[in-house]
Design a protein around this motif. Structure first.
Motif, PDB file in Angstrom:
ATOM      1  N   ARG A   8       0.833  -1.207   0.000  1.00 64.50           N
ATOM      2  CA  ARG A   8       0.000   0.000   0.000  1.00 64.50           C
ATOM      3  C   ARG A   8       0.869   1.260   0.000  1.00 64.50           C
ATOM      4  O   ARG A   8       0.422   2.329   0.369  1.00 64.50           O
ATOM      5  CB  ARG A   8      -0.903  -0.003   1.223  1.00 64.50           C
ATOM      6  CG  ARG A   8      -1.818  -1.208   1.337  1.00 64.50           C
ATOM      7  CD  ARG A   8      -2.962  -1.176   0.373  1.00 64.50           C
ATOM      8  NE  ARG A   8      -3.849  -0.096   0.729  1.00 64.50           N
ATOM      9  CZ  ARG A   8      -4.716   0.469  -0.084  1.00 64.50           C
ATOM     10  NH1 ARG A   8      -4.806   0.072  -1.323  1.00 64.50           N
ATOM     11  NH2 ARG A   8      -5.482   1.446   0.310  1.00 64.50           N
ATOM     12  N   ALA A  10       2.572   4.601  -0.786  1.00 65.69           N
ATOM     13  CA  ALA A  10       2.116   5.767  -1.532  1.00 65.69           C
ATOM     14  C   ALA A  10       2.996   5.980  -2.761  1.00 65.69           C
ATOM     15  O   ALA A  10       4.213   5.820  -2.700  1.00 65.69           O
ATOM     16  CB  ALA A  10       2.162   7.004  -0.643  1.00 65.69           C
ATOM     17  N   TRP A  24      -0.422   3.743   6.139  1.00 69.23           N
ATOM     18  CA  TRP A  24      -1.778   3.920   5.638  1.00 69.23           C
ATOM     19  C   TRP A  24      -2.755   3.524   6.732  1.00 69.23           C
ATOM     20  O   TRP A  24      -2.358   3.025   7.783  1.00 69.23           O
ATOM     21  CB  TRP A  24      -2.004   3.148   4.336  1.00 69.23           C
ATOM     22  CG  TRP A  24      -1.961   1.651   4.443  1.00 69.23           C
ATOM     23  CD1 TRP A  24      -0.854   0.886   4.639  1.00 69.23           C
ATOM     24  CD2 TRP A  24      -3.057   0.744   4.370  1.00 69.23           C
ATOM     25  NE1 TRP A  24      -1.196  -0.446   4.689  1.00 69.23           N
ATOM     26  CE2 TRP A  24      -2.542  -0.556   4.519  1.00 69.23           C
ATOM     27  CE3 TRP A  24      -4.427   0.901   4.178  1.00 69.23           C
ATOM     28  CZ2 TRP A  24      -3.345  -1.691   4.486  1.00 69.23           C
ATOM     29  CZ3 TRP A  24      -5.228  -0.236   4.146  1.00 69.23           C
ATOM     30  CH2 TRP A  24      -4.688  -1.510   4.291  1.00 69.23           C
ATOM     31  N   ARG A 182      -4.633   4.275  -3.273  1.00 74.88           N
ATOM     32  CA  ARG A 182      -4.447   5.406  -2.363  1.00 74.88           C
ATOM     33  C   ARG A 182      -4.369   6.679  -3.192  1.00 74.88           C
ATOM     34  O   ARG A 182      -3.716   6.704  -4.228  1.00 74.88           O
ATOM     35  CB  ARG A 182      -3.173   5.227  -1.551  1.00 74.88           C
ATOM     36  CG  ARG A 182      -3.258   4.026  -0.621  1.00 74.88           C
ATOM     37  CD  ARG A 182      -2.015   3.876   0.185  1.00 74.88           C
ATOM     38  NE  ARG A 182      -1.833   5.054   1.038  1.00 74.88           N
ATOM     39  CZ  ARG A 182      -0.701   5.367   1.647  1.00 74.88           C
ATOM     40  NH1 ARG A 182       0.350   4.595   1.516  1.00 74.88           N
ATOM     41  NH2 ARG A 182      -0.606   6.434   2.398  1.00 74.88           N
TER      42      ARG A 182
END
Length: 195
Positions: A8, A10, A24, A182
């Motif tokens: 996850r 960024a 996150w 995201r």
């Protein structure tokens, strides 16, 4: 069925520290994971050392682990959709702003300082292999009544802390949100002046 949320990170327009890029806010917490005293205290210690305007430190916390009456009382103040997933967290921390001093002088920067403390807690948690999810959907007056908070102690947020669990345990629309890309506004939309 297990749904992976392992990557996850960024996708940033400029390099940032790994601990920030990888942080996150999941809703899929492992309902069997526990947080030890030392680990929980470390998170609060990180919060304690956040910057504070004039070093007033106008922040307080209610820190409760799953399985305690205090945890259940906090969950009871969450807006229904937050109760669905936050009950699985290992711990909940209520962030409280001290809005005025003993003489009644307003602490103008209290909520800003509180935000810094929760940011520090979040980064420490990620560094320690934990995840947090900050919650604004709760009933502050109900929480204040239950814990007997004075008028100058204003509950601003609740932070769920724990170990990431299987996203497949979430119901919709939380499952879709958990695995969605995201996103953040572009930096050019946020910076009004860059001289």
């Amino acid at each position: 069925m297990t749904i992976s949320t392992s990557d996850r990170r960024a996708i940033t327009s400029h390099p940032i520290a790994d601990v920030l890029a990888e942080r996150w806010s999941p809703r899929s917490f492992d309902p069997t994971a526990e947080i030890a005293d030392a680990q929980f205290t470390t998170l609060l210690e990180a919060a304690r050392w956040a910057p504070s305007a004039s070093n007033l430190q106008p922040v307080r916390f209610i820190a409760a682990r799953r399985g305690t009456a205090e945890f259940d009382a906090i969950v009871d103040t969450l807006v229904g959709f937050n109760q669905v997933w936050a009950v699985r967290a290992s711990a909940l921390v209520v962030g409280i702003a001290v809005t005025a001093g003993p003489d009644g002088t307003p602490y103008r920067w209290a909520e800003y300082d509180l935000g810094q403390t929760i940011a520090h807690l979040s980064v420490q948690a990620h560094s320690d292999g934990l995840h947090v999810h900050q919650i604004g959907g709760f009933e502050p007056q109900a929480l204040a009544r239950h814990f007997g908070l004075a008028d100058t102690l204003v509950a601003v947020s609740v932070t769920a802390i724990g170990t990431r669990g299987d996203a497949a345990a979430l119901v919709e629309p939380y499952l879709s949100r958990e695995v969605a890309d995201r996103q953040r506004l572009p930096l050019d939309d946020l910076v009004l002046v860059f001289a």
